[in-house]
Design an enzyme around this catalytic site. Structure first.
Site, PDB file in Angstrom:
ATOM      1  N   LEU A 291       0.869  -1.172   0.000  1.00 43.00           N
ATOM      2  CA  LEU A 291       0.000   0.000   0.000  1.00 43.00           C
ATOM      3  C   LEU A 291       0.902   1.217   0.000  1.00 43.00           C
ATOM      4  CD1 LEU A 291      -2.640  -1.029   2.700  1.00 43.00           C
ATOM      5  CD2 LEU A 291      -3.131  -0.620   0.275  1.00 43.00           C
ATOM      6  N   ASP A 292       0.534   2.247  -0.745  1.00 39.66           N
ATOM      7  CA  ASP A 292       1.419   3.400  -0.808  1.00 39.66           C
ATOM      8  C   ASP A 292       1.329   4.242   0.471  1.00 39.66           C
ATOM      9  OD1 ASP A 292      -0.741   5.250  -1.039  1.00 39.66           O
ATOM     10  OD2 ASP A 292      -0.818   4.963  -3.202  1.00 39.66           O
ATOM     11  N   TYR A 293       2.196   5.230   0.552  1.00 39.22           N
ATOM     12  CA  TYR A 293       2.376   6.051   1.752  1.00 39.22           C
ATOM     13  C   TYR A 293       1.070   6.660   2.238  1.00 39.22           C
ATOM     14  CZ  TYR A 293       4.455   9.744   4.692  1.00 39.22           C
ATOM     15  OH  TYR A 293       4.798  10.587   5.731  1.00 39.22           O
TER      16      TYR A 293
END
Length: 241
Positions: free
Chosen positions: A105-107
């Site tokens: 999952l991205d930031y």
């Protein structure tokens, strides 16, 4: 039984199979005292001495672990971030430092994230041909029209290739934003954000609520739990269909 080194390293939770290949090519793996750089090299972990960065890989059969983490916004999926940002491993006990994440999952995204040292099953889960469903709840800017929603469901051209059909359902609509439930069966880089942007409805918040049948349930943001044996078995069934 002899097997390829990268597969053994993956099975013992040293790295994913792709990362293990890079370790071998970089000359960081030794087999019985000799540096190995050939990806086809085989070994038997029950009798061969395998080292990574001069650390001996334990010969006993590894304990298989599957961990479900509720990733908060503001944490990055990596072991070490050059920019000094917090990583998902800051949320986990030091004993889990050899697990690796299955997908990411991205930031700016939150939600369900799996980590494991079960390299074989992890590779099956992430392989594109298995189309493991992942469920998201997403707030987008504006109110998507029915035609745009239908286009999203049917597939949108990204990087000269059309996305697989997706389940897209409106959960809530407000004057300036809309909440959608989106079920994807592929995992291209930042796919939901890119499709939403392309259709004219930028993502405001993205939260993954489930991976296959594994849901967050009562898990709190930043916390984790071990998967139950029956849940691990369900994951096996997910990629066998």
């Amino acid at each position: 039984m002899a097997d390829r080194l990268q597969k053994i390293l993956s099975r013992y939770g040293v790295a994913s199979r792709r990362e293990a290949e890079q370790l071998i090519l970089a000359g960081r793996v030794k087999l019985n005292g000799a540096i190995v750089t050939e990806l086809g090299t085989k070994a038997d972990p029950t009798c061969d001495r395998i080292e990574v960065d001069n650390h001996l890989i334990v010969k006993e059969t590894p304990q298989i672990l599957w961990v479900l983490l509720y990733k908060p916004v503001g944490f990055i999926c990596t072991r070490h971030d050059p920019q000094g940002r917090k990583t998902i491993f800051d949320l986990l006990p030091p004993t889990y430092d050899r697990l690796y994440y299955v997908g990411r999952l991205d930031y700016n995204s939150s939600g369900a994230l799996l980590l494991t040292n079960d390299g074989d099953r992890a590779n099956l889960l992430t392989h594109p041909r298995h189309h493991i469903p992942k469920t998201y709840e997403v707030w987008v800017k504006g109110q998507p029209s029915q035609s745009d929603l239908q286009q999203w469901r049917q597939g949108v051209l990204l990087d000269e290739k059309t996305t697989l059909p997706a389940d897209v359902t409106v959960l809530a609509a407000q004057p300036q934003q809309t909440q959608l439930r989106i079920v994807l069966r592929e995992g291209r880089n930042r796919q939901i954000r890119r499709v939403a942007e392309q259709l004219g409805y930028p993502v405001l918040a993205l939260h993954r609520v489930a991976i296959a049948s594994i849901t967050l349930g009562d898990l709190r943001s930043g916390s984790h739990r071990l998967l139950k044996p029956c849940e691990i078995e369900k994951l096996a069934l997910s990629h066998s269909r």
